[in-house]
Write a protein that holds these residues in place. Structure first.
Motif, PDB file in Angstrom:
ATOM      1  N   LEU A  73       0.829  -1.207   0.000  1.00 51.47           N
ATOM      2  CA  LEU A  73       0.000   0.000   0.000  1.00 51.47           C
ATOM      3  C   LEU A  73       0.867   1.262   0.000  1.00 51.47           C
ATOM      4  O   LEU A  73       0.534   2.251  -0.667  1.00 51.47           O
ATOM      5  CB  LEU A  73      -0.935  -0.002   1.212  1.00 51.47           C
ATOM      6  N   GLU A  74       1.983   1.212   0.720  1.00 56.09           N
ATOM      7  CA  GLU A  74       2.876   2.378   0.738  1.00 56.09           C
ATOM      8  C   GLU A  74       3.453   2.642  -0.655  1.00 56.09           C
ATOM      9  O   GLU A  74       3.580   3.786  -1.088  1.00 56.09           O
ATOM     10  CB  GLU A  74       3.986   2.187   1.773  1.00 56.09           C
ATOM     11  N   GLN A  75       3.783   1.543  -1.356  1.00 53.56           N
ATOM     12  CA  GLN A  75       4.266   1.711  -2.736  1.00 53.56           C
ATOM     13  C   GLN A  75       3.188   2.319  -3.615  1.00 53.56           C
ATOM     14  O   GLN A  75       3.457   3.162  -4.466  1.00 53.56           O
ATOM     15  CB  GLN A  75       4.697   0.368  -3.308  1.00 53.56           C
ATOM     16  N   LEU A  76       1.946   1.883  -3.389  1.00 53.64           N
ATOM     17  CA  LEU A  76       0.846   2.437  -4.179  1.00 53.64           C
ATOM     18  C   LEU A  76       0.671   3.929  -3.904  1.00 53.64           C
ATOM     19  O   LEU A  76       0.353   4.701  -4.812  1.00 53.64           O
ATOM     20  CB  LEU A  76      -0.455   1.705  -3.862  1.00 53.64           C
ATOM     21  N   ALA A  77       0.887   4.326  -2.644  1.00 55.57           N
ATOM     22  CA  ALA A  77       0.758   5.745  -2.306  1.00 55.57           C
ATOM     23  C   ALA A  77       1.804   6.564  -3.067  1.00 55.57           C
ATOM     24  O   ALA A  77       1.503   7.632  -3.606  1.00 55.57           O
ATOM     25  CB  ALA A  77       0.906   5.948  -0.802  1.00 55.57           C
ATOM     26  N   THR A  78       3.045   6.049  -3.142  1.00 53.43           N
ATOM     27  CA  THR A  78       4.094   6.715  -3.924  1.00 53.43           C
ATOM     28  C   THR A  78       3.687   6.790  -5.390  1.00 53.43           C
ATOM     29  O   THR A  78       3.856   7.818  -6.056  1.00 53.43           O
ATOM     30  CB  THR A  78       5.415   5.920  -3.812  1.00 53.43           C
ATOM     31  N   TYR A 123      12.976   9.724 -10.414  1.00 57.73           N
ATOM     32  CA  TYR A 123      14.317   9.473  -9.888  1.00 57.73           C
ATOM     33  C   TYR A 123      14.238   8.943  -8.452  1.00 57.73           C
ATOM     34  O   TYR A 123      15.081   8.161  -8.022  1.00 57.73           O
ATOM     35  CB  TYR A 123      15.167  10.754  -9.912  1.00 57.73           C
ATOM     36  N   ARG A 124      13.207   9.421  -7.718  1.00 62.71           N
ATOM     37  CA  ARG A 124      13.090   8.990  -6.325  1.00 62.71           C
ATOM     38  C   ARG A 124      12.467   7.602  -6.191  1.00 62.71           C
ATOM     39  O   ARG A 124      12.457   7.050  -5.104  1.00 62.71           O
ATOM     40  CB  ARG A 124      12.218   9.987  -5.545  1.00 62.71           C
ATOM     41  N   LEU A 125      11.882   7.104  -7.298  1.00 62.59           N
ATOM     42  CA  LEU A 125      11.239   5.784  -7.234  1.00 62.59           C
ATOM     43  C   LEU A 125      12.208   4.782  -6.625  1.00 62.59           C
ATOM     44  O   LEU A 125      13.307   4.581  -7.130  1.00 62.59           O
ATOM     45  CB  LEU A 125      10.898   5.293  -8.639  1.00 62.59           C
ATOM     46  N   ASP A 126      11.785   4.175  -5.571  1.00 58.88           N
ATOM     47  CA  ASP A 126      12.628   3.177  -4.915  1.00 58.88           C
ATOM     48  C   ASP A 126      12.985   2.074  -5.924  1.00 58.88           C
ATOM     49  O   ASP A 126      12.117   1.555  -6.614  1.00 58.88           O
ATOM     50  CB  ASP A 126      11.845   2.577  -3.765  1.00 58.88           C
ATOM     51  N   VAL A 127      14.271   1.755  -5.991  1.00 55.40           N
ATOM     52  CA  VAL A 127      14.676   0.676  -6.900  1.00 55.40           C
ATOM     53  C   VAL A 127      13.995  -0.623  -6.465  1.00 55.40           C
ATOM     54  O   VAL A 127      13.742  -1.517  -7.250  1.00 55.40           O
ATOM     55  CB  VAL A 127      16.210   0.492  -6.910  1.00 55.40           C
ATOM     56  N   ASP A 128      13.648  -0.693  -5.180  1.00 51.45           N
ATOM     57  CA  ASP A 128      12.980  -1.884  -4.672  1.00 51.45           C
ATOM     58  C   ASP A 128      11.605  -2.094  -5.276  1.00 51.45           C
ATOM     59  O   ASP A 128      11.024  -3.162  -5.126  1.00 51.45           O
ATOM     60  CB  ASP A 128      12.832  -1.799  -3.148  1.00 51.45           C
ATOM     61  N   THR A 129      11.076  -1.044  -5.935  1.00 49.65           N
ATOM     62  CA  THR A 129       9.808  -1.240  -6.631  1.00 49.65           C
ATOM     63  C   THR A 129       9.924  -2.456  -7.539  1.00 49.65           C
ATOM     64  O   THR A 129       8.952  -3.129  -7.831  1.00 49.65           O
ATOM     65  CB  THR A 129       9.472   0.006  -7.478  1.00 49.65           C
ATOM     66  N   CYS A 140      -5.393   5.435  -0.550  1.00 57.30           N
ATOM     67  CA  CYS A 140      -4.155   4.779  -0.111  1.00 57.30           C
ATOM     68  C   CYS A 140      -3.885   5.107   1.359  1.00 57.30           C
ATOM     69  O   CYS A 140      -3.565   4.208   2.147  1.00 57.30           O
ATOM     70  CB  CYS A 140      -2.972   5.226  -0.963  1.00 57.30           C
ATOM     71  N   ALA A 141      -4.024   6.378   1.707  1.00 58.37           N
ATOM     72  CA  ALA A 141      -3.744   6.790   3.090  1.00 58.37           C
ATOM     73  C   ALA A 141      -4.681   6.053   4.048  1.00 58.37           C
ATOM     74  O   ALA A 141      -4.252   5.554   5.096  1.00 58.37           O
ATOM     75  CB  ALA A 141      -3.901   8.305   3.214  1.00 58.37           C
ATOM     76  N   GLY A 142      -5.963   5.977   3.694  1.00 52.34           N
ATOM     77  CA  GLY A 142      -6.940   5.292   4.545  1.00 52.34           C
ATOM     78  C   GLY A 142      -6.625   3.815   4.694  1.00 52.34           C
ATOM     79  O   GLY A 142      -6.668   3.253   5.800  1.00 52.34           O
ATOM     80  N   LYS A 143      -6.279   3.180   3.581  1.00 52.85           N
ATOM     81  CA  LYS A 143      -5.962   1.746   3.602  1.00 52.85           C
ATOM     82  C   LYS A 143      -4.731   1.480   4.460  1.00 52.85           C
ATOM     83  O   LYS A 143      -4.656   0.488   5.190  1.00 52.85           O
ATOM     84  CB  LYS A 143      -5.690   1.249   2.177  1.00 52.85           C
ATOM     85  N   ILE A 144      -3.726   2.371   4.341  1.00 55.38           N
ATOM     86  CA  ILE A 144      -2.501   2.192   5.118  1.00 55.38           C
ATOM     87  C   ILE A 144      -2.829   2.313   6.604  1.00 55.38           C
ATOM     88  O   ILE A 144      -2.386   1.487   7.417  1.00 55.38           O
ATOM     89  CB  ILE A 144      -1.428   3.227   4.698  1.00 55.38           C
ATOM     90  N   SER A 145      -3.644   3.305   6.955  1.00 51.65           N
ATOM     91  CA  SER A 145      -3.908   3.495   8.379  1.00 51.65           C
ATOM     92  C   SER A 145      -4.780   2.349   8.918  1.00 51.65           C
ATOM     93  O   SER A 145      -4.561   1.867  10.030  1.00 51.65           O
ATOM     94  CB  SER A 145      -4.475   4.899   8.618  1.00 51.65           C
ATOM     95  N   VAL A 191      12.259 -11.532   4.192  1.00 48.47           N
ATOM     96  CA  VAL A 191      11.016 -10.805   4.479  1.00 48.47           C
ATOM     97  C   VAL A 191      10.650  -9.934   3.279  1.00 48.47           C
ATOM     98  O   VAL A 191       9.494  -9.633   3.027  1.00 48.47           O
ATOM     99  CB  VAL A 191      11.163  -9.943   5.748  1.00 48.47           C
ATOM    100  N   ASP A 192      11.678  -9.569   2.511  1.00 47.97           N
ATOM    101  CA  ASP A 192      11.422  -8.753   1.325  1.00 47.97           C
ATOM    102  C   ASP A 192      10.587  -9.475   0.283  1.00 47.97           C
ATOM    103  O   ASP A 192      10.117  -8.857  -0.663  1.00 47.97           O
ATOM    104  CB  ASP A 192      12.741  -8.331   0.675  1.00 47.97           C
ATOM    105  N   THR A 193      10.430 -10.792   0.441  1.00 44.97           N
ATOM    106  CA  THR A 193       9.550 -11.505  -0.476  1.00 44.97           C
ATOM    107  C   THR A 193       8.203 -10.811  -0.501  1.00 44.97           C
ATOM    108  O   THR A 193       7.480 -10.855  -1.478  1.00 44.97           O
ATOM    109  CB  THR A 193       9.365 -12.948   0.000  1.00 44.97           C
ATOM    110  N   GLY A 194       7.894 -10.138   0.612  1.00 46.93           N
ATOM    111  CA  GLY A 194       6.628  -9.427   0.725  1.00 46.93           C
ATOM    112  C   GLY A 194       6.458  -8.347  -0.322  1.00 46.93           C
ATOM    113  O   GLY A 194       5.347  -7.930  -0.607  1.00 46.93           O
ATOM    114  N   ARG A 195       7.543  -7.918  -0.900  1.00 48.09           N
ATOM    115  CA  ARG A 195       7.444  -6.904  -1.947  1.00 48.09           C
ATOM    116  C   ARG A 195       6.838  -7.480  -3.215  1.00 48.09           C
ATOM    117  O   ARG A 195       6.412  -6.770  -4.084  1.00 48.09           O
ATOM    118  CB  ARG A 195       8.838  -6.347  -2.268  1.00 48.09           C
TER     119      ARG A 195
END
Lengths: 431, 431
Positions: A19-24, A80-86, A282-287, B84-88
């Motif tokens: 969900l945090e990735q979706l918010a980004t 550029y800020r997109l986490d490479v972990d995406t 997204c914010a609501g789902k995360i909370s 745990v990153d499998t969660g990504r």
């Protein structure tokens, strides 16, 4: 992490990460919507500029380019800020590949603008070039919608994608109509193109209405002012119903451009509402998910604290299977008693696991349904492309052929499109 | 990372990460296959032990439990090491939820075994309990197959999952048949259950054959020795064709058990081949992807080195769109020349982007098709479950009802199953 309870919590943490990735992503898509809007304006202004031999919209064009710089800078920063972990997301490779394509296009924009300033390109060329770049930006939105892991967010993304797509078709309609009026003469192939753009828009807005919340749909209806719509339909009639080679009043060019622009600006407001809804969602789902994680943790702690030796009760795992089998119910009762705990407490971990599993399954089913709608669109687009390449058809001819076949055979459009793709190898190669 | 080329490479790195996760998953699934096999043995031995009032298989049962400890320890180790990153990964939450369920079941095993040793459970109860745990382990395999991001690996996972599922149904057939012979009397509901288990196995092995490589399918055919098959079919006939309440020769129990066990052991060899194939496949894909990444990097470096000012050429991005529009081809030629580079070199980045994009799209399409096959299975299973719960049907009755409806209406089984799920709210609640 080394227990059932640990993985139960880890599953919830995975959801939160997703969900945090979706918010980004939602922030990025808001920026892309702004950039697309300004590129659409630049396409329109460049068309008028080139169509008038540089006599009109020269200053407006430069002002729009200046506006676009901020929107482009914002999108670049977010990319550029997109986490490479995406990349850990399934489909991350596709998203990155689309982004590479878009950055390549943005890098090429200054050279394109120099050519426009030098008036060495035709309006049609400029329309095609900007449309290609905008299609790349929309493809990023599509990939983001395709990788969403929450059905409600996925629905919001599908609504946004279809709305943006419809708006882009409306932008192409503006450019095509403006070129037609500027030419001063009706042209059959341009008329066919306009009819196709109008019809394709309708399909996009239908899908948007299907997936958006009722508030946003109401806003969209409110934004479509009756006066602007009536004027648009009148000018569309002039454009499409004037006999081929008949005279078009070049003076109507301005009215057309203004009317379409008013409509596109109204769409921009709806797009903003969609993007805002996406962020709120997204914010609501995360909370919510964080609150659930907290509740699960508290309940698990209470279970461990209440269990003898600090070990949560587990033997009830097989309770359902044992009770369901044709055994002696008494034996089953004994098993429960052997836990040294009330069955109520013993069941709690199992209940949490089952509730979570059911919820995830329901989410996954709903997600597949939403994705199905996205994929249908992709399949139809690709079948159309195939027919265009292999049979030398225009986009609207290809679409009509698919639709006619579906009607004749009493099948769904998407089934015919799928069959077309499956037969790709059998199609004769094009001219 | 701040350029088109950077994201091009990032997309490739995403693919590599995804493949590395699949390689880890492949090791886990190999371990799960071993654990399931030993649990299946334990279920069979426990059945004979309980059916014989503790007089038979007491020692074998303890030996199998000892064997199982190593397999369980291996699976636990692999689960604990799961990043745990499998969660990504999309679907990571579902995978973790399934793992939590399985760990809960494994934790409950010792208590179950004590009950079996004390002979307070019926054979049917024990069969149900072990089957529940094994179903949980297979659900982990299913989720892993569902989240694979490479179509070839996904196919291998679907083949493995279906084979494991078929093998589990064969294991349940062994237990059910052993109980029937031990009872010494034919029983209509047990016969119906056996017929269902036989038919369901066939479906699984068909799907396995569809998705596995021809080598593994050939191995599976070679493993099915004619003698064992003939004996199995003879005993199946005795079990299923003896009139209800007719006498079954309890002496055949051993022959049945041995024959089924030989078959399950042969399946184990195929499973091993499937798991080995999966590992080889992942390793090969990873090394290919790394080589491609290296090539892409070298090519991009060469382009930058060859470009004036060290900046790769970008203006060719719009070349296709400009050439496709109805403009002046000369203007287009000028644009290319303006790059200060041969069009050949200028096209390279674009070519790489387009090739990668096409490849990712083709992978995604193939993946959707493979996932479709997995989902069909899930939809049919859930429709069956719904009919069982709402109409009080047995599993095979529910399946027959779906199949009959499909035949009557000339529709695909999966379509009928989907329609059933869609009508869930309208179904009368069960007894």
């Amino acid at each position: 992490m080394k227990s059932a309870a640990g993985f139960l919590l880890a599953a919830k943490r995975c959801e939160i990460q997703g969900l945090e990735q979706l918010a980004t992503t939602a922030e990025l898509l808001g920026g892309i919507a702004r950039l697309v809007h300004v590129l659409q304006k630049e396409r329109g202004a460049s068309n008028v500029y080139l169509g008038s031999g540089g006599s009109r919209f020269a200053a407006q064009r430069l002002q729009i380019i200046a506006e676009g710089a901020a929107a482009e800078a914002e999108v670049r920063q977010r990319l550029y800020r997109l986490d490479v972990d995406t990349g850990r997301m399934s489909g991350g490779a596709r998203l990155f590949s689309r982004i590479a394509w878009v950055l390549h296009g943005l890098d090429a924009l200054p050279a394109l603008r120099e050519r426009i300033a030098a008036q060495v390109l035709s309006p049609a060329q400029v329309t095609a070039a900007f449309s290609e770049l905008i299609a790349g930006l929309l493809a990023v939105v599509f990939e983001a919608a395709d990788t969403a892991c929450d059905p409600a967010v996925s629905r919001a993304l599908v609504a946004l994608f279809n709305f943006m797509q419809g708006k882009e078709l409306a932008g192409q309609e503006r450019a095509t109509g403006a070129a037609a009026f500027a030419a001063g003469r009706a042209d059959a192939s341009r008329q066919q193109r306009l009819l196709h753009l109008i019809e394709a828009q309708e399909r996009c807005f239908q899908l948007f209405a299907e997936f958006a919340g009722s508030d946003t749909v109401a806003l969209w209806h409110a934004q479509q002012q009756a006066g602007t719509l009536a004027e648009l339909e009148r000018l569309r009639r002039v454009l499409c119903a004037t006999p081929a080679d008949g005279v078009l009043d070049a003076e109507l060019s301005d009215a057309w451009f203004e009317c379409c622009t008013t409509r596109l600006d109204a769409m921009r407001a709806v797009e903003d509402a969609l993007a805002a809804h996406l962020r709120t969602l997204c914010a609501g789902k995360i909370s919510d998910a964080r609150a659930e994680l907290h509740d699960q943790k508290s309940l698990l702690d209470a279970l461990v604290a209440g269990a003898p030796g600090g070990v949560p009760p587990v033997a009830v795992f097989f309770e359902r299977a044992l009770a369901g089998a044709d055994g002696d119910p008494h034996a089953n009762g004994e098993l429960l008693a052997a836990d040294g705990l009330g069955p109520q407490l013993g069941r709690s971990v199992l209940d949490m696991l089952q509730a979570q599993s059911r919820r995830l399954q329901a989410m996954s089913d709903e997600l597949n349904a939403v994705r199905g709608a996205l994929n249908e669109r992709k399949v139809i687009e690709r079948a159309k492309g195939l027919l265009m390449a292999h049979r030398g058809l225009t986009e609207d001819q290809a679409y009509k052929m698919l639709r006619q076949t579906a009607m004749n055979q009493g099948r769904r459009l998407v089934d015919v499109a799928e069959a077309t793709l499956a037969l790709a190898d059998l199609l004769p190669s094009g001219p």
